[in-house]
Write a protein that holds these residues in place. Structure first.
Motif, PDB file in Angstrom:
ATOM      1  N   THR A 195      34.453 -18.327  48.034  1.00  0.00           N
ATOM      2  CA  THR A 195      35.436 -19.387  47.840  1.00  0.00           C
ATOM      3  C   THR A 195      35.276 -20.021  46.468  1.00  0.00           C
ATOM      4  O   THR A 195      34.156 -20.285  46.019  1.00  0.00           O
ATOM      5  CB  THR A 195      35.284 -20.469  48.922  1.00  0.00           C
ATOM      6  OG1 THR A 195      35.449 -19.877  50.213  1.00  0.00           O
ATOM      7  CG2 THR A 195      36.334 -21.564  48.747  1.00  0.00           C
ATOM      8  N   VAL A 196      36.398 -20.265  45.823  1.00  0.00           N
ATOM      9  CA  VAL A 196      36.445 -20.960  44.537  1.00  0.00           C
ATOM     10  C   VAL A 196      36.956 -22.376  44.816  1.00  0.00           C
ATOM     11  O   VAL A 196      37.931 -22.544  45.560  1.00  0.00           O
ATOM     12  CB  VAL A 196      37.404 -20.230  43.565  1.00  0.00           C
ATOM     13  CG1 VAL A 196      37.472 -20.952  42.228  1.00  0.00           C
ATOM     14  CG2 VAL A 196      36.972 -18.774  43.373  1.00  0.00           C
ATOM     15  N   PRO A 197      36.298 -23.413  44.295  1.00  0.00           N
ATOM     16  CA  PRO A 197      35.369 -23.354  43.156  1.00  0.00           C
ATOM     17  C   PRO A 197      33.886 -23.240  43.506  1.00  0.00           C
ATOM     18  O   PRO A 197      33.074 -23.013  42.620  1.00  0.00           O
ATOM     19  CB  PRO A 197      35.631 -24.685  42.443  1.00  0.00           C
ATOM     20  CG  PRO A 197      36.034 -25.616  43.537  1.00  0.00           C
ATOM     21  CD  PRO A 197      36.804 -24.781  44.529  1.00  0.00           C
ATOM     22  N   SER A 198      33.492 -23.391  44.774  1.00  0.00           N
ATOM     23  CA  SER A 198      32.058 -23.475  45.096  1.00  0.00           C
ATOM     24  C   SER A 198      31.295 -22.193  44.798  1.00  0.00           C
ATOM     25  O   SER A 198      30.107 -22.226  44.463  1.00  0.00           O
ATOM     26  CB  SER A 198      31.878 -23.869  46.563  1.00  0.00           C
ATOM     27  OG  SER A 198      32.450 -22.897  47.412  1.00  0.00           O
ATOM     28  N   GLN A 199      31.948 -21.029  44.920  1.00  0.00           N
ATOM     29  CA  GLN A 199      31.298 -19.743  44.655  1.00  0.00           C
ATOM     30  C   GLN A 199      32.067 -18.963  43.591  1.00  0.00           C
ATOM     31  O   GLN A 199      32.238 -17.751  43.691  1.00  0.00           O
ATOM     32  CB  GLN A 199      31.208 -18.935  45.950  1.00  0.00           C
ATOM     33  CG  GLN A 199      30.384 -19.605  47.050  1.00  0.00           C
ATOM     34  CD  GLN A 199      30.513 -18.875  48.373  1.00  0.00           C
ATOM     35  OE1 GLN A 199      31.610 -18.784  48.945  1.00  0.00           O
ATOM     36  NE2 GLN A 199      29.402 -18.354  48.867  1.00  0.00           N
ATOM     37  N   ALA A 200      32.492 -19.668  42.572  1.00  0.00           N
ATOM     38  CA  ALA A 200      33.397 -19.086  41.578  1.00  0.00           C
ATOM     39  C   ALA A 200      32.801 -17.863  40.886  1.00  0.00           C
ATOM     40  O   ALA A 200      33.498 -16.875  40.657  1.00  0.00           O
ATOM     41  CB  ALA A 200      33.789 -20.138  40.540  1.00  0.00           C
ATOM     42  N   ARG A 201      31.523 -17.894  40.541  1.00  0.00           N
ATOM     43  CA  ARG A 201      30.937 -16.781  39.800  1.00  0.00           C
ATOM     44  C   ARG A 201      30.930 -15.502  40.636  1.00  0.00           C
ATOM     45  O   ARG A 201      31.291 -14.427  40.152  1.00  0.00           O
ATOM     46  CB  ARG A 201      29.516 -17.126  39.362  1.00  0.00           C
ATOM     47  CG  ARG A 201      28.842 -16.022  38.565  1.00  0.00           C
ATOM     48  CD  ARG A 201      27.559 -16.491  37.930  1.00  0.00           C
ATOM     49  NE  ARG A 201      27.806 -17.526  36.932  1.00  0.00           N
ATOM     50  CZ  ARG A 201      26.857 -18.064  36.170  1.00  0.00           C
ATOM     51  NH1 ARG A 201      25.597 -17.651  36.292  1.00  0.00           N
ATOM     52  NH2 ARG A 201      27.158 -18.994  35.290  1.00  0.00           N
ATOM     53  N   LYS A 202      30.527 -15.602  41.908  1.00  0.00           N
ATOM     54  CA  LYS A 202      30.505 -14.426  42.778  1.00  0.00           C
ATOM     55  C   LYS A 202      31.918 -13.930  43.059  1.00  0.00           C
ATOM     56  O   LYS A 202      32.160 -12.725  43.141  1.00  0.00           O
ATOM     57  CB  LYS A 202      29.791 -14.755  44.088  1.00  0.00           C
ATOM     58  CG  LYS A 202      28.297 -14.989  43.928  1.00  0.00           C
ATOM     59  CD  LYS A 202      27.637 -15.296  45.268  1.00  0.00           C
ATOM     60  CE  LYS A 202      26.132 -15.471  45.114  1.00  0.00           C
ATOM     61  NZ  LYS A 202      25.486 -15.796  46.411  1.00  0.00           N
ATOM     62  N   ALA A 203      32.853 -14.864  43.208  1.00  0.00           N
ATOM     63  CA  ALA A 203      34.240 -14.481  43.465  1.00  0.00           C
ATOM     64  C   ALA A 203      34.827 -13.740  42.270  1.00  0.00           C
ATOM     65  O   ALA A 203      35.455 -12.686  42.415  1.00  0.00           O
ATOM     66  CB  ALA A 203      35.072 -15.720  43.791  1.00  0.00           C
ATOM     67  N   ALA A 204      34.614 -14.289  41.073  1.00  0.00           N
ATOM     68  CA  ALA A 204      35.178 -13.685  39.863  1.00  0.00           C
ATOM     69  C   ALA A 204      34.598 -12.299  39.604  1.00  0.00           C
ATOM     70  O   ALA A 204      35.262 -11.449  39.000  1.00  0.00           O
ATOM     71  CB  ALA A 204      34.935 -14.596  38.663  1.00  0.00           C
ATOM     72  N   ALA A 205      33.374 -12.050  40.071  1.00  0.00           N
ATOM     73  CA  ALA A 205      32.744 -10.753  39.848  1.00  0.00           C
ATOM     74  C   ALA A 205      33.464  -9.625  40.574  1.00  0.00           C
ATOM     75  O   ALA A 205      33.297  -8.450  40.224  1.00  0.00           O
ATOM     76  CB  ALA A 205      31.286 -10.802  40.288  1.00  0.00           C
ATOM     77  N   LEU A 206      34.273  -9.963  41.578  1.00  0.00           N
ATOM     78  CA  LEU A 206      35.013  -8.950  42.327  1.00  0.00           C
ATOM     79  C   LEU A 206      36.332  -8.569  41.652  1.00  0.00           C
ATOM     80  O   LEU A 206      36.979  -7.612  42.062  1.00  0.00           O
ATOM     81  CB  LEU A 206      35.305  -9.449  43.742  1.00  0.00           C
ATOM     82  CG  LEU A 206      34.095  -9.705  44.648  1.00  0.00           C
ATOM     83  CD1 LEU A 206      34.559 -10.271  45.987  1.00  0.00           C
ATOM     84  CD2 LEU A 206      33.297  -8.427  44.854  1.00  0.00           C
ATOM     85  N   VAL A 207      36.714  -9.328  40.642  1.00  0.00           N
ATOM     86  CA  VAL A 207      38.025  -9.142  40.003  1.00  0.00           C
ATOM     87  C   VAL A 207      37.846  -8.782  38.530  1.00  0.00           C
ATOM     88  O   VAL A 207      37.146  -9.479  37.796  1.00  0.00           O
ATOM     89  CB  VAL A 207      38.889 -10.420  40.106  1.00  0.00           C
ATOM     90  CG1 VAL A 207      40.295 -10.146  39.578  1.00  0.00           C
ATOM     91  CG2 VAL A 207      38.936 -10.938  41.538  1.00  0.00           C
ATOM     92  N   THR A 208      38.491  -7.706  38.096  1.00  0.00           N
ATOM     93  CA  THR A 208      38.501  -7.344  36.681  1.00  0.00           C
ATOM     94  C   THR A 208      39.843  -7.732  36.074  1.00  0.00           C
ATOM     95  O   THR A 208      40.887  -7.363  36.598  1.00  0.00           O
ATOM     96  CB  THR A 208      38.283  -5.831  36.491  1.00  0.00           C
ATOM     97  OG1 THR A 208      36.979  -5.485  36.971  1.00  0.00           O
ATOM     98  CG2 THR A 208      38.374  -5.448  35.022  1.00  0.00           C
ATOM     99  N   VAL A 209      39.797  -8.492  35.005  1.00  0.00           N
ATOM    100  CA  VAL A 209      41.027  -8.879  34.301  1.00  0.00           C
ATOM    101  C   VAL A 209      41.287  -7.851  33.212  1.00  0.00           C
ATOM    102  O   VAL A 209      40.559  -7.773  32.217  1.00  0.00           O
ATOM    103  CB  VAL A 209      40.913 -10.289  33.709  1.00  0.00           C
ATOM    104  CG1 VAL A 209      42.204 -10.652  32.965  1.00  0.00           C
ATOM    105  CG2 VAL A 209      40.622 -11.313  34.806  1.00  0.00           C
ATOM    106  N   ALA A 210      42.319  -7.032  33.415  1.00  0.00           N
ATOM    107  CA  ALA A 210      42.668  -6.009  32.425  1.00  0.00           C
ATOM    108  C   ALA A 210      43.308  -6.638  31.200  1.00  0.00           C
ATOM    109  O   ALA A 210      43.015  -6.246  30.060  1.00  0.00           O
ATOM    110  CB  ALA A 210      43.620  -4.989  33.051  1.00  0.00           C
TER     111      ALA A 210
END
Length: 241
Positions: A68-83
């Motif tokens: 969950t973002v914002p509490s786990q933003a770093r782990k969440a963002a690691a699952l998504v690649t911004v092309a």
């Protein structure tokens, strides 16, 4: 690669000049496809970054897989690649294609040059490592951005400006490339100036107004009456044949 669910409730982002977007609800199932379209300064790119866990929120939450973002933003963002999501994430126009490939391999141990070549083939791009990015057409720049992202086998992928700088025919082929990327199994969040061409099965869309205030009827003045739009993207729907 397996896609990941992305769900957002009550997303709002404000900038120095006021609201960027307000009260946005989105749900994208694992392996789903969502298209956000709107003009420049409509909040399109900011919404895509928010859904990828990379934008500071003023209200609301985003769930990417189990995080969950914002509490786990770093782990969440690691699952998504911004092309691509300019200006934050862009292809450096003065670099050669081969240099971008080397850079991608250096920044991610999971990526190999052969993996990039395979991903490029999957989205219809013939790689020429000697070319400068600025020598590529808008269509091939989109294909290259997709290939560099797909090579890391992400759970989710963000690609903005799909149709920017494209002719009508290039626009159709750009959406074909997005569809081909989507077929690899990851969840795809795409952004564009216009809706995708009406080919193949329909795609659920998020249409952003130029100003978030345009969402509200003129007579509405209280927060209690602000009804957020709910958008659900069906999984694995094709945009173009």
């Amino acid at each position: 690669m397996d896609g990941v669910e992305i769900a957002a409730r009550g997303l709002s982002v404000r900038g120095a000049r006021g609201p960027v977007f307000e009260n946005v609800d989105v749900q994208v199932p694992p392996g789903g496809l969502l298209v956000v379209h709107g003009t420049a300064r409509s909040g399109r790119t900011s919404l895509l970054l928010a859904l990828s866990g990379r934008m500071r929120l003023n209200a609301g939450t985003v769930r990417i897989g189990p995080y969950t973002v914002p509490s786990q933003a770093r782990k969440a963002a690691a699952l998504v690649t911004v092309a691509r999501a300019e200006p934050a994430v862009a292809l450096e126009e003065r670099l050669r294609v081969g240099e971008l490939m080397s850079e991608r391999c250096w920044t991610s141990r999971a990526v190999t040059r052969q993996g990039i070549r395979d991903a490029a083939s999957a989205v219809g791009l013939e790689l020429d490592e000697r070319l400068l990015v600025e020598e590529l057409t808008a269509l091939d720049q989109t294909r290259l951005a997709l290939a560099l992202a797909l090579a890391g086998r992400p759970a989710a992928l963000v690609i903005d400006d799909v149709d920017a700088g494209c002719t009508d025919e290039q626009r159709r082929q750009a959406w074909q490339a997005v569809a081909l990327a989507h077929e690899q199994g990851c969840t795809v969040l795409a952004g564009a100036l216009q809706e995708p061409p009406p080919q193949g099965e329909p795609v659920e869309l998020v249409s952003l107004p130029q100003l978030s205030a345009h969402r509200l009827p003129p007579a509405v003045t209280t927060d209690a009456h602000r009804l957020p739009p709910v958008v659900t993207a069906e999984p694995r729907k094709a945009i173009a044949e």
